[in-house]
Design an enzyme around this catalytic site. Structure first.
Site, PDB file in Angstrom:
ATOM      1  N   HIS A  35     -13.772  -4.355   3.577  1.00  0.00           N
ATOM      2  CA  HIS A  35     -12.674  -3.673   4.280  1.00  0.00           C
ATOM      3  C   HIS A  35     -13.148  -2.298   4.709  1.00  0.00           C
ATOM      4  O   HIS A  35     -13.758  -1.570   3.912  1.00  0.00           O
ATOM      5  CB  HIS A  35     -11.487  -3.550   3.312  1.00  0.00           C
ATOM      6  N   GLU A  41     -75.606 -10.094 -15.205  1.00  0.00           N
ATOM      7  CA  GLU A  41     -75.001 -11.368 -15.619  1.00  0.00           C
ATOM      8  C   GLU A  41     -76.030 -12.493 -15.777  1.00  0.00           C
ATOM      9  O   GLU A  41     -75.712 -13.428 -16.549  1.00  0.00           O
ATOM     10  CB  GLU A  41     -73.913 -11.769 -14.616  1.00  0.00           C
ATOM     11  N   ASP A  45       0.851  -1.186   0.000  1.00  0.00           N
ATOM     12  CA  ASP A  45       0.000   0.000   0.000  1.00  0.00           C
ATOM     13  C   ASP A  45       0.892   1.243   0.000  1.00  0.00           C
ATOM     14  O   ASP A  45       2.115   1.155   0.147  1.00  0.00           O
ATOM     15  CB  ASP A  45      -0.885  -0.052   1.256  1.00  0.00           C
ATOM     16  N   GLU A 105       2.435   5.123  -4.081  1.00  0.00           N
ATOM     17  CA  GLU A 105       2.308   6.040  -5.230  1.00  0.00           C
ATOM     18  C   GLU A 105       3.581   6.871  -5.492  1.00  0.00           C
ATOM     19  O   GLU A 105       3.712   7.335  -6.632  1.00  0.00           O
ATOM     20  CB  GLU A 105       1.129   6.998  -4.998  1.00  0.00           C
ATOM     21  N   ASP A 140     -65.685  -4.319 -10.975  1.00  0.00           N
ATOM     22  CA  ASP A 140     -65.442  -3.848  -9.608  1.00  0.00           C
ATOM     23  C   ASP A 140     -64.024  -4.203  -9.182  1.00  0.00           C
ATOM     24  O   ASP A 140     -63.785  -5.155  -8.434  1.00  0.00           O
ATOM     25  CB  ASP A 140     -66.472  -4.452  -8.662  1.00  0.00           C
ATOM     26  N   ASP A 175     -76.155  -2.493 -14.761  1.00  0.00           N
ATOM     27  CA  ASP A 175     -75.251  -3.257 -13.919  1.00  0.00           C
ATOM     28  C   ASP A 175     -75.949  -4.541 -13.500  1.00  0.00           C
ATOM     29  O   ASP A 175     -77.145  -4.744 -13.735  1.00  0.00           O
ATOM     30  CB  ASP A 175     -74.891  -2.399 -12.700  1.00  0.00           C
TER      31      ASP A 175
END
Length: 1820
Positions: free
Chosen positions: A647, A1383, A490, A493, A1487, A1380
């Site tokens: 980490h 049916e 590490d 650089e 509905d 309505d």
């Protein structure tokens, strides 16, 4: 006299004179003794020659910033300021650069040249006069060119790997490289096609001692790479972005600053061909790279040479391979290093480390590696350990090894100068000092001192052999003291906490160069060493970015010394090209935030380019405290980082998985995905082998595999493992749906193993909190191994394969296997290598190398094959010519998922095998002989059928013999059809349904009604059976010309079947020549093969998709009061479907049968009809387009009604208004809010005790309110149910007159001549309803007996008409009727008392279709089936047969009454429907619930009713049942604004949900979207007319318009209004963007008028809460009007007519406009209307009047015309010529940005009912 004193001014002048003298003398000396090659500044004679170039091609002449005109011109550059700061204001003239003085070509592959600098001012001084240019084709795919000082050696990178290939390239350099001479420039071309890739002629070469610049034009903006930085996206932004490159210890926080590594390499994808190239500048000095829009790149470096490598590839992946061949291919990491890893900075003590280890072991987390950071050291000194807090560290590795785990520790480069604890000497420092191992100050002797973690430090010079020897020795010493398994380096650089040194840095041109790239802090030595420090390789100025690289090289030697033949692992933070040959890398010190989890993916993809495949980010973030959600999502995606390590930093909360708790979702999710990772480690390990041997990427951009798809070029929130595994993580908080791209391949969900349907499109991928997206690409063979908690244990487990078949049922893969630890097993041959392949159902497991034998004697135990289309009958394994068949116990097949599992194989690793499976399609060809539940072998055989268990899920075990059915006798064919009889095959038993005897002989008739329609009818010729009394419109004469028919009909005789073949393609669109045809009294079944898997229609049932799922789904049809629900038969019956053929043709099929029925789909593909009565009467229409199918179908059943114009306005209703004042208040509030609103409803609460035609006292004011509202332009609709109360104690005319006229349904006379009583809404008189009681108790105690009118009777229609008329005239006015409960619905089952008379088999027939509550019989919630009705001709029929026609029979009398009573067209809305109901009424979808899923399901419902010929449809906006939620209701208002029938309606007991019930924001959004609807009503009304006149659809599926785009075949979350308006609503909670498909044509955004610029793809459309996405299709013209509060307000229908002219790609458009009085009866049939057509060209618009019967009062004038796509050349004049020839000059408004041209014609009052022409132009 005293001495003379000089004044201040005089002193100043004297000083200035002296300074000028010194300067002059200095310049003279420099002139006379100047260095050779360093040019003098001879600017006096230079006049800048400024080129005329695009802004995007300007090359910055003042990169140091703060340019002014004076300073710019002093540099001999061009000054042209702009209002755009990104673009250089000061740019290079053509005076700068070099000329070519000489050229030589010593070989065909080499070119050398000498360059001379042109006379021009210097930018930063010390320009070099003569340069040497050297170029060579080093290989077929590699060009190198180098530019350097012709006379003086300059620093060059001493790369340990790069070399010149030994073989010559195949092509001379002249095919690739050209140079121009004055000024010098070079052009690199792709030799195959001469495409220019790298062209430096756009800018000058600048080459000074400390400033080198080169610019090059590139072929595309697809640029990837350059580093190390945080790039927020993988594909670079070329909008003048500058990226510094210079290694630096900095935080990766998303800014543009330089980070740890130094990578001057980029890849450029040229185009969809995949051809790509890479550019690598071998230069380690500080530099910056600018990307600009040309596209172009500019390099600026401050030292060294320009040493470029251009690498060519046919694909991006090949470019990476070429780059890695140059710099060194990656190392294969040890196998264990691919396991999961844990670390943190500052555990505090070894005890805490062990606690962390133990708690993660305890939860069973797969976990291989534990780290310690610098806190293990004594005072952070390298090669030491803290003997107090880490006393047992030397034994720690053994502790881990006991459980199969590994230990990694860290070393930093900086070495402390201080003593050890107790003032003991620090041996490492002392020995290094003796070795002269340190970087020195500029004197080359004094060690440079800085400060890092241990305090004052020196810095090893890894470029020095003395230092390398010291480092190797120190590491070896430490390794012997503290055992560990690998090393993490590490801070290399190199990092220094002081600026340069403890002394600072000298003022010289190295520490302060003439130009400093835009590095962080602007100072090169910031946080590192002085640039004039000395190293063996040179000045730190030159080698700074090589520090980490040199440390890696030294560390590699140290590791080899310590570990010998053990491979081990190195992890480095700082890197340079070539580091991947030895080490991996992590992305640095990120933070726990949602940005860093996103940006990690571009980072990994870039390091894949850079040749460092062992890459990952700190999971859960290094800095800051993570959240559980972030860490959970990061653990999910981190499980697929090649380097997978959690980490975090000092001082923050622990974030190892176990710390969240053993039962936490994070732990469970982490274990789940880590187990998947460990399962796939053999695949991942093989990818590293491919990286090592070939240079392939491991983590791979989607673009590398799917480069031909431009959608992938910017994908960087997903990534691949190799070719075959697609990872789609969740990267945002609070998100469970991810917009993901599915590339163009077959893909399988890893976890479900199912093949996904999406392809080459963006999708909304549902990924709940514990999931990420994981998909295997078809064509993959992935080696696997059973996972364990460490790789030590998992490597002992059985292996396996996952095979994912591609579109051709093929696959391939590899496996590399060695001991996982030893070095150079590839080179020594100590490994196993397999190549796997699948073709023609044979898996070949071919060993290509087997010089390694695994000590665990591993075997392949399990093989999973995804995408096996059919079940397998047998599986064999061939080994050494011996064939072994697997037992059935070892074979499993999942039918639904199409997955084959082979288990317990025991195939030895290292041996070659063939695995073959034989498939059969037989099971898919079975037709169900026992569709009822509880089938068994005895029941099956009793029906004469075959019993055989199936391997496939859902396939019937009881199925018909092949010859089961009927046999055709002699077929008689004429020009118009066929007629013949068929006879039941008595070889087989009857269908064995008691009470339903088979009919042995049937009559078949096939009629060719037209060229596109035929009918086939099958019935009993001996006994008359019920036939549906619905009249159809068939042509009066058949089509007898065979040449005009689209179809051909064949009859198969045994078993009998009909085949209908589309002649143009040969496709069989109907083929009933399959077993199982049954025709008994109460059970009829017929099956047909289908032409494809694409089937739409059948209803009314809630479907979750528009396209049917054919995986053995059965749908019942029988009208019922049943709210929408999955597989619930609902209100209407529509036995019609549309089929798409694979050729993109369409056809439709109607079964004209009204008995209870069902249809079953199966994967054959096939369809089975079952009905319990009547006959088989099929009608087929041949299209051939989907839209023509609907037009032909509605020509048969009747065209849709044209509703009144006002009915297209917005409507409000609720069940539960307490009184008329509530309605009045609502009306007032809506008016005050200015929300468009046309229709108010009253539900049954306006009725007294729910009695039809009787007003409730609480609504006594309603008639006056209605009158008031209607006076202000509103309309009123009231509800009527069919049931009439029969328990009234006072006269009730509706019932009394009904009794007198005998209109009610009764029992057959032979049973009982009385009324069949039911119970519905009406209450007993004089009761108080206790609504707290349960429903059944309320029905029993309070509901009155109710009679049901028989609307088939003519007398009933007259009675109904009279009741409606009397209500209109005596009680209340209305404009429409809502019917309505038809049916018909009853609250008791069958009749009061629930004991039906007559045959029980009618109530519970021998076969009961899978309807709602089938155990309760057909009479559940309706009438007894034995009730008797009478057709209009007096024919008695059983309710059993006509039940599903009740709503149909109710509708026409209601419509007729409405028209007669009101004298206007009005509208009828009905709940129950049957084919042809649309002739008289619209329909709402019932509905529904206030749930999110109902939004998209409403679109499906509307599209289905479009097929069924009912155009006026919609759903209850915001839902009927349950409480609506704010966001859902608002999104539903937006969607509902585009329902043809747009009504907000909710149920009793729920809060209000109308637009003014929420807040002002809701009201505003509702107003805005409804204003759009009202603006477009002329277009919608025209569509309604076209539906009425032609049968076209209004709500239109995308596939109707774009049938050739298969992507549209499954779309059901978008829809069209007609052909031209695309609606893409938000349908999911929390959506801020919607993935919508944009079909392949031009589209304009409705809101902006802009061309959206995309087509033929799924795009993410931003969708804030106040927005709905609307797009207008190019090539269409839409009429519109200015909206008002309602359609009558201020005579809105008289507003001028506007037009939106959306031009197509070729600049044309067409449209039409229909207009009438809006409510007249039969205006179309009477010719009382206007129909005009519009046509546009690129510069004109014209109209044609096709029909004009419009009354003068309804005429319109032309308003504002909006032309979209009018171009970017300013239009300055418009001329409008009216029908009389008069020309009007109009003033245009032309927006060049949007390209919208607006022409306002209101002032000239040109009539729309007369032709006109509008022309526009530039006026030039």
């Amino acid at each position: 006299m005293g001495k003379r004193r000089f004044s201040g001014l005089e002193v100043t002048l004297l000083v200035l004179f002296l300074l000028m003298s010194v300067a002059a003398v200095t310049l003279i000396i420099l002139y006379l003794t100047g260095e050779p090659g360093v040019i003098k500044d001879d600017t006096a004679a230079v006049v800048p020659q400024c080129p005329t170039i695009p802004l995007a091609e300007r090359v910055d002449c003042f990169p140091d910033g703060s340019a002014s005109k004076r300073m710019c011109e002093q540099r001999g550059c061009c000054w042209s300021p702009l209002d755009e700061r990104n673009v250089p204001w000061c740019f290079f003239s053509t005076n700068h650069g070099y000329t070519v003085e000489s050229v030589e070509r010593p070989t065909p592959y080499v070119m050398n040249a000498r360059l001379k600098r042109m006379a021009a001012p210097s930018l930063f001084g010390a320009d070099i006069d003569e340069l040497s240019f050297h170029a060579e084709m080093q290989s077929h795919n590699r060009l190198r060119f180098k530019i350097t000082d012709a006379h003086k050696q300059r620093f060059e990178v001493p790369h340990e790997h790069v070399s010149i290939p030994s073989t010559h390239p195949s092509s001379p350099i002249s095919n690739t490289l050209e140079i121009t001479h004055k000024p010098f420039g070079l052009t690199v071309r792709r030799k195959e096609n001469k495409k220019v890739l790298f062209d430096t002629s756009m800018g000058p070469l600048v080459f000074a001692d400390q400033y080198l610049q080169l610019s090059a034009r590139l072929p595309s903006n697809n640029i990837y790479g350059l580093g190390e930085h945080v790039h927020r996206n993988y594909r670079h932004d070329t909008n003048w972005k500058t990226w510094p490159i210079f290694t630096r210890d900095a935080f990766p926080n998303g800014d543009t600053h330089n980070l740890y590594g130094h990578y001057p390499f980029f890849l450029c994808l040229e185009d969809e061909s995949g051809k790509s190239f890479g550019v690598f500048l071998m230069n380690s000095n500080a530099m910056e790279v600018t990307l600009q829009p040309a596209p172009a790149v500019t390099y600026r470096t401050i030292g060294g040479v320009l040493d470029f490598y251009i690498l060519f590839g046919d694909t991006p992946e090949q470019v990476v391979q070429e780059f890695l061949l140059l710099i060194g291919r990656p190392v294969i990491p040890p196998y264990w290093s691919l396991g999961f890893q844990l670390s943190r900075w500052d555990y505090g003590s070894l005890h805490e480390v062990k606690e962390t280890v133990e708690r993660n072991r305890a939860v069973g987390l797969p976990y291989d590696v534990q780290y310690t950071d610098i806190d293990y050291m004594e005072d952070k000194k390298d090669f030491t350990y803290d003997k107090v807090k880490f006393t047992e560290l030397p034994q720690f590795a053994d502790y881990l090894h006991e459980k199969g785990q590994r230990y990694i520790l860290i070393l930093d480069p900086a070495i402390a100068t201080s003593k050890m604890v107790g003032n003991a000497s620090y041996g490492s420092y002392d020995r290094g000092t003796e070795k002269n191992a340190w970087v020195t100050e500029s004197d080359g002797k004094t060690p440079l001192l800085g400060e890092v973690w241990p305090g004052e430090t020196v810095f090893p010079d890894y470029t020095s052999q003395n230092c390398i020897d010291w480092w190797v020795d120190e590491y070896d010493r430490f390794f012997k003291e503290v055992k560990h398994d690998a090393l993490w380096i590490d801070m290399n650089e190199v990092a220094n906490f002081k600026k340069g040194s403890t002394k600072g840095c000298a003022d010289n041109n190295l520490n302060y160069p003439p130009y400093a790239p835009k590095v962080l802090d602007g100072v090169l030595y910031s946080k590192t060493l002085c640039m004039d420090a000395k190293q063996a390789w040179g000045n730190h100025y030159d080698v700074h970015s090589l520090y980490g690289y040199s440390m890696v090289l030294a560390t590699e030697q140290a590791l080899r010394r310590a570990f010998g033949g053990n491979r081990t692992l190195m992890l480095t933070r700082s890197s340079f090209p070539g580091v991947g040959k030895y080490a991996g890398h992590w992305l640095g010190d990120n933070a726990a935030n949602w940005n860093d989890i996103k940006w990690a993916i571009p980072g990994m993809l870039e390091f894949s380019l850079f040749g460092v495949p062992y890459i990952g980010a700190d999971i859960c973030g290094f800095f800051d405290n993570t959240s559980e959600e972030l860490c959970r999502r990061w653990m999910q995606v981190g499980a697929f980082y090649p380097f997978s390590r959690n980490h975090n930093a000092q001082g923050y909360k622990p974030q190892d998985p176990a710390v969240f708790g053993p039962d936490s979702e994070l732990v469970k999710s982490s274990k789940h995905y880590l187990n998947i990772r460990y399962t796939l480690l053999p695949y991942l390990y093989t990818l590293f082998y491919k990286a090592h041997t070939v240079g392939e990427t491991v983590v791979r951009p989607v673009m590398h595999e799917f480069y031909s798809d431009s959608n992938t070029w910017s994908v960087d929130r997903q990534f691949l493992w190799g070719k075959h595994l697609l990872i789609t993580p969740v990267l945002d908080p609070g998100v469970e749906t991810v917009r993901a791209y599915v590339p163009d391949a077959a893909w399988y969900d890893y976890e479900t193993m199912e093949r996904v349907t999406a392809r080459k499109q963006h999708v909304s991928m549902h990924l709940p909190s514990d999931k990420l997206g994981l998909h295997i690409r078809g064509g993959a063979i992935l080696p696997t191994q059973e996972p364990a908690v460490t790789t030590t244990y998992s490597r002992r487990n059985p292996m396996g394969l996952i095979v994912a078949l591609d579109d051709n049922n093929q696959a391939a893969g590899e496996l590399f296997w060695d001991d996982g630890d030893s070095r150079e097993t590839v080179e020594t041959g100590n490994h196993i290598h397999y190549k796997f392949s699948v073709a023609q159902e044979v898996l070949t497991m071919q060993v290509t190398h087997a010089d390694y034998r695994d000590p665990k004697n591993l075997t392949f135990e399990n093989i999973t094959v995804l995408g096996v289309p059919h079940p397998v009958t047998s599986v064999s394994v061939t080994h050494h010519n011996t064939i072994t068949f697997l037992s059935a116990a070892n074979i499993q097949y999942n039918t639904a998922k199409k997955v084959l599992f082979l288990r317990g194989l025991s195939l030895s690793l290292g041996e070659t095998y063939l695995v073959k499976w034989d498939q059969t399609e037989a099971e898919y060809q079975r037709f169900d002989c026992h569709p009822e539940e509880h089938a068994d072998e005895a029941k099956c055989r009793a029906r004469g059928c075959i019993w055989e268990p199936a391997q496939l899920d859902r396939v019937p075990w009881c199925f018909y013999p092949k010859d089961y059915g009927y046999t055709a006798a002699t077929v008689t064919e004429t020009d118009s059809g066929m007629t013949f009889d068929i006879t039941r095959n008595r070889k087989h038993r009857s269908s064995n349904r008691p009470g339903s005897p088979d009919i042995d002989t049937l009559r078949v008739e096939i009629r060719y009604h037209s060229g596109h329609m035929l009918q086939f009818k099958i019935w009993d010729p001996a006994v008359k059976r019920y036939e549906v009394p619905v009249p159809l419109s068939v042509p009066s004469t058949p089509e007898t010309d065979e040449g005009k028919r689209l179809y051909r009909v064949l009859v198969t005789k045994q078993p009998f079947g009909i085949q209908v073949i589309r002649k143009s393609t040969g496709t069989k669109i109907w083929d009933s020549s399959v077993p199982g045809f049954t025709f008994s009294d109460m059970f009829i079944q017929v099956s047909t093969r289908l032409s494809s898997h694409y089937v739409y229609g059948f209803g009314e049932t809630e479907h979750a998709t528009y396209r049917h799922d054919l995986n053995y789904h059965t749908w019942g049809m029988f009208s019922k009061d049943q709210p929408p629900g999955y597989k619930m038969n609902c209100y209407g019956v529509h036995p019609f479907h549309m089929g798409l053929e694979n050729t993109a043709h369409a056809h439709g099929v109607l079964l004209l049968n009204s008995n209870a029925m069902d249809v079953t789909f199966q994967l054959t593909p096939a369809l089975t009809y079952r009905t319990i009565g009547g006959i088989l009467d099929f009608y087929m229409v041949l299209g051939p387009t989907p839209e023509l199918v609907v037009q032909e179908y509605t020509a048969l059943i009747g065209r849709p009604v044209l509703p009144a114009y006002w009915s297209l306005g917005f409507q409000l209703c609720r069940y539960g208004y307490a009184n008329d004042q509530e309605i009045a208040d609502l009306y007032r509030d809506m008016r005050d809010a200015r929300i468009p609103y046309d229709v108010q409803y009253a539900d049954i609460d306006y009725m007294d005790r729910q009695l039809n035609f009787v007003l409730d006292p609480e609504f006594n004011g309603l008639p006056a309110l209605v009158d008031h509202m209607r006076g202000e332009g509103m309309r009123f609709i009231f509800i009527l149910d069919p049931a009439i109360s029969g328990n009234e104690t006072r006269p009730y005319p509706a019932f009394d007159r009904g009794i007198e006229e005998d209109v009610f349904i009764k029992w057959p006379k032979e049973l009982d001549d009385g009324i069949v009583w039911g119970k519905v809404w009406p209450d007993y008189p004089n009761v108080t309803v206790d609504e707290s009681l349960d429903w059944d108790t309320q029905v029993k105690l309070y509901r009155s007996y109710a009679a049901f009118p028989d609307f088939f009777r003519n007398s009933t229609a007259k009675w109904w008409h009279r009741e409606i008329k009397e209500f209109y005239e005596k009680t209340m006015k209305f404009d429409g009727i809502w019917i309505d409960m038809n049916e018909p619905a009853s609250f008791v089952h069958g009749t009061v008392g629930e004991r039906c008379l007559g045959l029980p088999s009618l109530e519970k027939p021998p076969y009961m279709p899978p309807l709602d509550s089938p155990d309760l019989g057909l009479n559940h919630k309706t009438l007894c089936m034995n009730s008797q009705q009478f057709l209009s001709d007096g024919t008695p029929v059983r309710h059993y047969d006509v039940h599903s026609l009740y709503g149909w029979s109710h509708t026409k009398p209601t419509y007729d009454a409405l028209l007669n009573v009101t004298g206007s067209r009005g509208v009828v809305v009905t709940r129950s429907t049957y084919p042809s109901s649309g002739k008289w009424a619209g329909h709402w979808l019932g509905d529904n619930d206030a749930k999110w899923d109902q939004l998209y399901k409403s679109i499906i419902g509307m599209m289905e009713f479009s097929l069924f010929g009912i155009s006026y449809t919609g759903a209850d906006i915001c839902g009927f049942f349950n409480k609506a939620e704010y966001e859902m209701c608002l999104r539903w208002m937006q969607l509902g604004a585009f329902y043809p029938f747009s009504r907000n309606h909710n149920g009793k007991g729920n809060p209000r949900q109308d637009p003014v019930a929420w807040n002002s924001t809701f009201a505003d959004a509702s107003r805005d979207v409804l204003n759009i609807r009202y603006t477009l009503l002329p277009y919608l009304y025209t569509l309604m007319f076209e539906a009425h006149a032609k049968g076209s659809t209004v709500v239109r599926p995308l596939l109707h318009e774009f049938i050739n785009e298969r992507a549209t075949w499954g779309i059901h979350k978008q829809f069209l209004w007609g052909p031209a308006l695309l609606i893409t609503p938000a349908l999911e909670q929390g959506a801020i963007a919607v993935d919508g498909y944009v079909p392949d044509t031009r589209w304009y955004d409705y809101h902006t008028a802009k061309d959206v610029g995309v087509r033929g793809k799924v795009v993410s459309m931003p969708t804030p809460l106040d927005h709905i996405n609307l797009h207008i299709r190019g090539g269409h013209i839409l009429p519109w009007q200015k909206p008002e509060n309602n359609t009558h307000y201020r005579q809105v229908r008289r507003n001028p007519l506007g037009l939106i002219v959306a031009l197509s790609d070729n600049g044309t458009a067409q449209g039409s406009f229909f207009w009438d009085d809006g409510e007249g009866i039969d205006t179309y049939e009477k010719g009382e209307y206007l129909l005009t057509s519009f046509a546009a060209t690129p510069n004109s618009l014209s109209s044609r009047v096709d029909h004009d019967g419009l009354a003068p009062a309804d005429r319109l004038t032309l308003g504002e015309v909006k032309v979209w796509g009018a171009g970017s050349i300013q239009i300055r004049e418009v001329n409008l010529t009216d029908g009389a020839g008069t020309q009007h000059r109009l003033i245009p408004r032309h927006n060049l940005d949007t390209q919208e041209l607006i022409v306002d014609a209101i002032a000239v009052a040109v009539r729309v009912d007369q032709p006109f022409t509008m022309e526009w132009g530039t006026g030039v």
